[in-house]
Write an enzyme that holds these catalytic residues in place. Structure first.
Site, PDB file in Angstrom:
ATOM      1  N   GLY A  13       0.735  -0.879  -0.644  1.00 21.49           N
ATOM      2  CA  GLY A  13      -0.456   0.099   0.048  1.00 21.49           C
ATOM      3  C   GLY A  13       1.100   1.226  -0.090  1.00 21.49           C
ATOM      4  O   GLY A  13       1.763   1.089  -0.171  1.00 21.49           O
ATOM      5  N   MET A  15       1.770   5.450   1.698  1.00 21.63           N
ATOM      6  CA  MET A  15       2.556   5.438   2.954  1.00 21.63           C
ATOM      7  C   MET A  15       1.064   5.494   3.619  1.00 21.63           C
ATOM      8  O   MET A  15       0.410   6.500   3.320  1.00 21.63           O
ATOM      9  CB  MET A  15       3.560   7.046   2.249  1.00 21.63           C
ATOM     10  CG  MET A  15       4.762   6.233   2.246  1.00 21.63           C
ATOM     11  SD  MET A  15       6.162   8.266   2.255  1.00 21.63           S
ATOM     12  CE  MET A  15       7.181   7.620   2.150  1.00 21.63           C
ATOM     13  N   PHE A  16       1.398   6.030   4.959  1.00 23.63           N
ATOM     14  CA  PHE A  16      -0.011   5.856   5.704  1.00 23.63           C
ATOM     15  C   PHE A  16      -1.286   5.171   5.849  1.00 23.63           C
ATOM     16  O   PHE A  16      -2.356   5.118   6.209  1.00 23.63           O
ATOM     17  CB  PHE A  16       0.378   7.191   5.754  1.00 23.63           C
ATOM     18  CG  PHE A  16       0.728   8.205   6.089  1.00 23.63           C
ATOM     19  CD1 PHE A  16       1.606   9.463   6.929  1.00 23.63           C
ATOM     20  CD2 PHE A  16       1.348   9.039   4.675  1.00 23.63           C
ATOM     21  CE1 PHE A  16       2.618   9.830   7.138  1.00 23.63           C
ATOM     22  CE2 PHE A  16       2.270  10.192   4.417  1.00 23.63           C
ATOM     23  CZ  PHE A  16       2.755  10.612   6.093  1.00 23.63           C
ATOM     24  N   LYS A  19       0.883  -0.706   7.319  1.00 24.13           N
ATOM     25  CA  LYS A  19       1.562  -2.044   6.543  1.00 24.13           C
ATOM     26  C   LYS A  19       2.131  -2.090   7.915  1.00 24.13           C
ATOM     27  O   LYS A  19       2.221  -3.505   8.381  1.00 24.13           O
ATOM     28  CB  LYS A  19       2.338  -1.307   5.749  1.00 24.13           C
ATOM     29  CG  LYS A  19       1.800  -0.509   3.856  1.00 24.13           C
ATOM     30  CD  LYS A  19       3.152  -1.313   2.384  1.00 24.13           C
ATOM     31  CE  LYS A  19       3.942   0.837   3.089  1.00 24.13           C
ATOM     32  NZ  LYS A  19       3.381   1.916   3.845  1.00 24.13           N
ATOM     33  N   THR A  20       3.146  -1.599   8.225  1.00 25.60           N
ATOM     34  CA  THR A  20       3.602  -2.136   9.382  1.00 25.60           C
ATOM     35  C   THR A  20       2.694  -2.193  10.810  1.00 25.60           C
ATOM     36  O   THR A  20       3.646  -3.071  10.902  1.00 25.60           O
ATOM     37  CB  THR A  20       4.729  -0.724   9.881  1.00 25.60           C
ATOM     38  OG1 THR A  20       5.553  -0.352   8.525  1.00 25.60           O
ATOM     39  CG2 THR A  20       6.373  -1.253  11.170  1.00 25.60           C
ATOM     40  N   GLU A  86       9.473  -2.933   4.674  1.00 22.36           N
ATOM     41  CA  GLU A  86      10.296  -1.981   4.270  1.00 22.36           C
ATOM     42  C   GLU A  86      10.690  -2.820   2.911  1.00 22.36           C
ATOM     43  O   GLU A  86      11.848  -2.632   2.589  1.00 22.36           O
ATOM     44  CB  GLU A  86      11.044  -0.937   4.203  1.00 22.36           C
ATOM     45  CG  GLU A  86      10.491  -0.200   6.013  1.00 22.36           C
ATOM     46  CD  GLU A  86       9.700   0.738   5.605  1.00 22.36           C
ATOM     47  OE1 GLU A  86       9.495   1.064   4.000  1.00 22.36           O
ATOM     48  OE2 GLU A  86       8.745   1.940   5.612  1.00 22.36           O
ATOM     49  N   CYS A 145      -8.950  15.206   0.041  1.00 22.55           N
ATOM     50  CA  CYS A 145     -10.030  15.011  -0.775  1.00 22.55           C
ATOM     51  C   CYS A 145     -11.464  13.919   0.833  1.00 22.55           C
ATOM     52  O   CYS A 145     -12.514  13.954   0.826  1.00 22.55           O
ATOM     53  CB  CYS A 145     -11.290  14.675  -1.751  1.00 22.55           C
ATOM     54  SG  CYS A 145     -10.049  13.407  -2.074  1.00 22.55           S
ATOM     55  N   CYS A 177      -6.355  13.540  -6.568  1.00 23.40           N
ATOM     56  CA  CYS A 177      -5.702  14.243  -7.029  1.00 23.40           C
ATOM     57  C   CYS A 177      -4.192  14.300  -6.371  1.00 23.40           C
ATOM     58  O   CYS A 177      -3.340  15.116  -6.563  1.00 23.40           O
ATOM     59  CB  CYS A 177      -6.451  14.379  -4.871  1.00 23.40           C
ATOM     60  SG  CYS A 177      -7.910  14.966  -4.965  1.00 23.40           S
TER      61      CYS A 177
HETATM   62 ZN    ZN Z   1      -8.440  12.697  -3.033  1.00 20.32          ZN
END
Ligand code: ZN
Length: 187
Positions: A13, A15-16, A19-20, A86, A145, A177
């Site tokens: 996926g 970042m944020f 996953k970890t 990672e 968004c 976006c």
């Molecule tokens: Zn968006």
């Protein structure tokens, strides 16, 4: 009689996307069941403590930093479950290493970014995903968004593939976006 067998799980996926946290959740569950768990990460990821995997909510589990994919095999023989964080930063040998471990009866759980900042498949990730038994794609929330996000948008201008320090340098974005900002930047 069911024969003991290994397999490969991928958690991928942007970042944020957590996953970890998901890697740690699976590994802790295995640990609770009395299985021997080992965790590895590439030495390139020096954002936090070298000896610990630290996710963003500080839910940590100790890990071993390694210089190369092949080094994992040397450290792995006594373990039932091998976690790799990672994994996108490893050299191409990681694909063979992950397969070797699974063929030798290990449960291998890897987590990594599926796309880089340019929305290109990241290093060895496509190959690992192809040979894995299980692939889980996690999503973040678009910071513009609020839709489901799959892209890691880089806020600073740099062509470096390995740019760490993610909270300042990146935003999770949805497809719309992400490409809107990329088009504006390239206009
Ligand atoms: Zn968006």
């Amino acid at each position: 009689m069911v024969q003991p067998t290994g397999w490969v799980e991928v958690i991928c996926g942007c970042m944020f996307s957590g996953k970890t946290e998901e890697l740690i959740r699976r590994l802790k569950r295995a640990q609770l069941a009395g299985q021997k768990v080992a965790i590895f990460k590439p030495v390139i990821d020096v954002r936090y403590h070298l000896e610990n995997i630290v996710s963003h909510n500080n839910n940590h589990i100790s890990s071993t930093p390694v210089q190369s994919a092949k080094e994992i095999i040397m450290h792995a023989p006594d373990h039932d479950v091998i976690g790799i964080d990672e994994v996108q930063f490893f050299d191409p040998n990681i694909v063979e290493v992950v397969g070797w471990l699974a063929n030798h009866g290990k449960r291998v759980v890897v987590s990594g970014l599926d796309m880089d900042f340019a929305a290109k498949p990241f290093g060895p990730m496509p190959s690992i995903m192809a040979v894995a038994e299980f692939v889980t794609k996690l999503h973040a929330i678009c910071m513009k968004c609020g839709n489901e996000a799959s892209y890691s948008y880089r806020l600073v201008r740099s062509e470096e593939t390995f740019l760490l320090g993610e909270t300042e340098a990146y935003e999770a974005r949805c497809r719309h976006c992400y490409y809107q900002s990329m088009d504006e930047r390239n206009a």
